[in-house]
Design an enzyme around this catalytic site. Structure first.
Site, PDB file in Angstrom:
ATOM      1  N   TYR A 152       0.831  -1.210   0.000  1.00 28.60           N
ATOM      2  CA  TYR A 152       0.000   0.000   0.000  1.00 28.60           C
ATOM      3  C   TYR A 152       0.867   1.262   0.000  1.00 28.60           C
ATOM      4  O   TYR A 152       0.599   2.226  -0.740  1.00 28.60           O
ATOM      5  CB  TYR A 152      -0.911  -0.029   1.222  1.00 28.60           C
ATOM      6  CG  TYR A 152      -1.925   1.074   1.301  1.00 28.60           C
ATOM      7  CD1 TYR A 152      -3.093   1.039   0.540  1.00 28.60           C
ATOM      8  CD2 TYR A 152      -1.748   2.143   2.177  1.00 28.60           C
ATOM      9  CE1 TYR A 152      -4.047   2.039   0.634  1.00 28.60           C
ATOM     10  CE2 TYR A 152      -2.696   3.151   2.274  1.00 28.60           C
ATOM     11  CZ  TYR A 152      -3.842   3.097   1.511  1.00 28.60           C
ATOM     12  OH  TYR A 152      -4.786   4.094   1.603  1.00 28.60           O
ATOM     13  N   LYS A 156       0.908   4.081  -2.873  1.00 29.99           N
ATOM     14  CA  LYS A 156       0.547   5.468  -2.586  1.00 29.99           C
ATOM     15  C   LYS A 156       1.700   6.429  -2.857  1.00 29.99           C
ATOM     16  O   LYS A 156       1.479   7.588  -3.237  1.00 29.99           O
ATOM     17  CB  LYS A 156       0.059   5.593  -1.136  1.00 29.99           C
ATOM     18  CG  LYS A 156      -1.309   4.951  -0.903  1.00 29.99           C
ATOM     19  CD  LYS A 156      -2.357   5.465  -1.888  1.00 29.99           C
ATOM     20  CE  LYS A 156      -3.768   5.077  -1.511  1.00 29.99           C
ATOM     21  NZ  LYS A 156      -4.767   5.529  -2.511  1.00 29.99           N
TER      22      LYS A 156
END
Length: 251
Positions: A152, A156
């Site tokens: 993640y 991001k």
């Protein structure tokens, strides 16, 4: 007076995406509520319509090229040429790296990065023709590193590089690209993080609030307000930026 435009918001069935869709509708835009969960997207669209706005729900797998192409063409046909895009779709597959599977890595990259790429590529063609566009990508404070989120966090962080490059390539066509990086926000996704950590949702929120300078966690509407600025005509000279919406320098 602000021009009414057509906005596409991915992952808009709930949470930050739903709040953003509703905010853009209140700002006078027609909104395409895109989500894999089409029934929940329909509920969000119906709420917008009930409040006097224009909206349609479109089921889409943002990681699938054909699904994205069909969704964007449907939006253009039913609502009008899309000139605002919010890439919000995202999933979690949290784990420490030694436990993380290749499938968990690929799934997160597929939705966040491949998804943002596919949807942006489809929508920017309409923006270029129109000579106007606003692209807002959802990053996260996790881009700065977060235990148990190597996939993640990488995705991001990638969204930030993606955003800055879009700003460079598309600026001459009247298109801006910016990113919003939320901290701890009260959403179903954050609740799933608490479950992974083995604590209650209230415990996670209370612990986060203690670390946040403004003394509270965020709500989806906090993020939607930042997105709405970047999506506005007033933000025409702001591009390639990352705005942390985290109640402080970072969460």
């Amino acid at each position: 007076m602000m021009t009414s435009r057509t906005a596409v918001v991915t992952g808009a069935a709930r949470g930050i995406g739903a709040a953003t869709a509703k905010r853009l509708a209140r700002d006078g835009h027609a909104v395409a509520v895109l989500d894999l969960l089409e029934d929940q997207a329909e509920a969000t669209a119906e709420e917008i319509v009930a409040d006097g706005g224009r909206a349609i729900a479109v089921g889409v797998d943002v990681s699938d090229e054909d699904s994205v192409a069909a969704a964007v063409e449907r939006v253009a046909h039913e609502l009008g040429v899309p000139t605002i895009l919010v890439n919000n779709a995202g999933i979690l597959r949290d784990n420490l790296i030694f436990k993380m599977t290749a499938d968990d890595w690929d799934a997160v990259m597929g939705v966040h990065l491949r998804g943002a790429f596919l949807v942006t590529r489809a929508v920017q063609a309409h923006m270029v023709t129109a000579g106007y566009g606003r692209i807002v990508n959802l990053s996260s404070t996790s881009a700065l590193g977060n235990r148990g989120q190597v996939n993640y966090a990488a995705a991001k962080a990638g969204m930030q590089g993606f955003t800055k490059t879009l700003a460079i390539e598309l600026g001459r066509f009247g298109i801006t690209a910016n990113a919003v990086a939320p901290g701890t926000i009260r959403t179903a996704m954050t609740e799933a993080t608490a479950e992974r950590m083995g604590i209650t949702f209230d415990q996670l929120l209370a612990g986060a609030a203690e670390r946040i300078p403004v003394g509270r966690v965020g709500v989806p509407e906090d993020v939607a307000a930042a997105v709405a600025f970047f999506a506005s005509e007033d933000a025409g000279f702001v591009s390639g930026q990352v705005l942390y919406v985290a109640g402080g320098p970072r969460d």
